[in-house]
Motif scaffolding. Sequence first.
Motif, short mmCIF file in Angstrom:
data_model
loop_
_atom_site.label_atom_id
_atom_site.label_comp_id
_atom_site.label_asym_id
_atom_site.label_seq_id
_atom_site.Cartn_x
_atom_site.Cartn_y
_atom_site.Cartn_z
N SER A 6 0.84 -1.19 0.00
CA SER A 6 0.00 0.00 0.00
C SER A 6 0.88 1.25 0.00
N GLU A 7 0.31 2.32 -0.49
CA GLU A 7 1.02 3.60 -0.50
C GLU A 7 1.21 4.07 0.94
N PRO A 8 2.39 4.58 1.29
CA PRO A 8 2.56 5.11 2.65
C PRO A 8 1.67 6.34 2.83
N GLU A 9 1.09 6.46 4.00
CA GLU A 9 0.23 7.60 4.26
C GLU A 9 1.08 8.85 4.47
N MET A 10 0.75 9.87 3.71
CA MET A 10 1.47 11.14 3.83
C MET A 10 0.58 12.13 4.56
N PRO A 11 1.14 12.89 5.46
CA PRO A 11 0.34 13.94 6.09
C PRO A 11 -0.02 15.01 5.06
N ALA A 12 -1.10 15.70 5.31
CA ALA A 12 -1.52 16.77 4.40
C ALA A 12 -0.41 17.82 4.33
N PRO A 13 -0.04 18.24 3.13
CA PRO A 13 1.02 19.23 3.00
C PRO A 13 0.58 20.60 3.50
N ARG A 14 1.50 21.32 4.11
CA ARG A 14 1.24 22.69 4.57
C ARG A 14 1.88 23.69 3.62
N VAL A 15 3.08 23.36 3.12
CA VAL A 15 3.81 24.22 2.19
C VAL A 15 4.06 23.41 0.92
N VAL A 16 3.62 23.95 -0.22
CA VAL A 16 3.71 23.23 -1.48
C VAL A 16 4.53 24.04 -2.49
N GLY A 17 5.49 23.38 -3.10
CA GLY A 17 6.26 23.98 -4.19
C GLY A 17 5.63 23.56 -5.51
N VAL A 18 5.55 24.49 -6.47
CA VAL A 18 4.92 24.23 -7.76
C VAL A 18 5.92 24.54 -8.86
N ASP A 19 6.06 23.60 -9.78
CA ASP A 19 6.97 23.80 -10.92
C ASP A 19 6.39 23.06 -12.11
N LYS A 20 6.88 23.37 -13.29
CA LYS A 20 6.42 22.66 -14.47
C LYS A 20 7.38 21.51 -14.77
N TYR A 21 6.86 20.52 -15.48
CA TYR A 21 7.70 19.43 -15.94
C TYR A 21 7.28 19.10 -17.37
N ALA A 22 8.17 18.50 -18.11
CA ALA A 22 7.88 18.14 -19.49
C ALA A 22 7.84 16.62 -19.63
N VAL A 23 6.73 16.13 -20.14
CA VAL A 23 6.64 14.72 -20.49
C VAL A 23 7.37 14.53 -21.81
N ARG A 24 7.10 15.46 -22.71
CA ARG A 24 7.78 15.47 -24.00
C ARG A 24 8.05 16.93 -24.33
N LYS A 25 9.32 17.30 -24.36
CA LYS A 25 9.71 18.69 -24.52
C LYS A 25 9.00 19.34 -25.71
N SER A 26 8.50 20.53 -25.48
CA SER A 26 7.81 21.36 -26.47
C SER A 26 6.43 20.82 -26.85
#
Length: 87
Positions: A6-26
């Motif tokens: 099973s997935e480990p239980e993660m506590p609800a995030p308080r501080v979240v970083g947001v960035d972009k990612y590319a599955v396929r560039k462009s």
Amino acid sequence: MVDALSEPEMPAPRVVGVDKYAVRKSRHYGIALVGVESRRQIHLLSGREASNLAAWLAQWPGVEIVCPDRAPSFAEGAQLRAAAGPV
């Protein structure tokens, strides 16, 4: 065997970083969300629209701080969620 774990239980995030990612560039981009305090990836969203980020933030009312990169749509998504008020 790994899939059976099973997935480990993660506590609800308080501080979240947001960035972009590319599955396929462009061609295919998304939003990567990282727990700043836990230093773990939380979620990957498809698309880079502000509405996608705002919808995800609505599901996590415990998020207090959003640290977006320089993309204006990420700041706009956080502002949209903040303007909507409590869930």
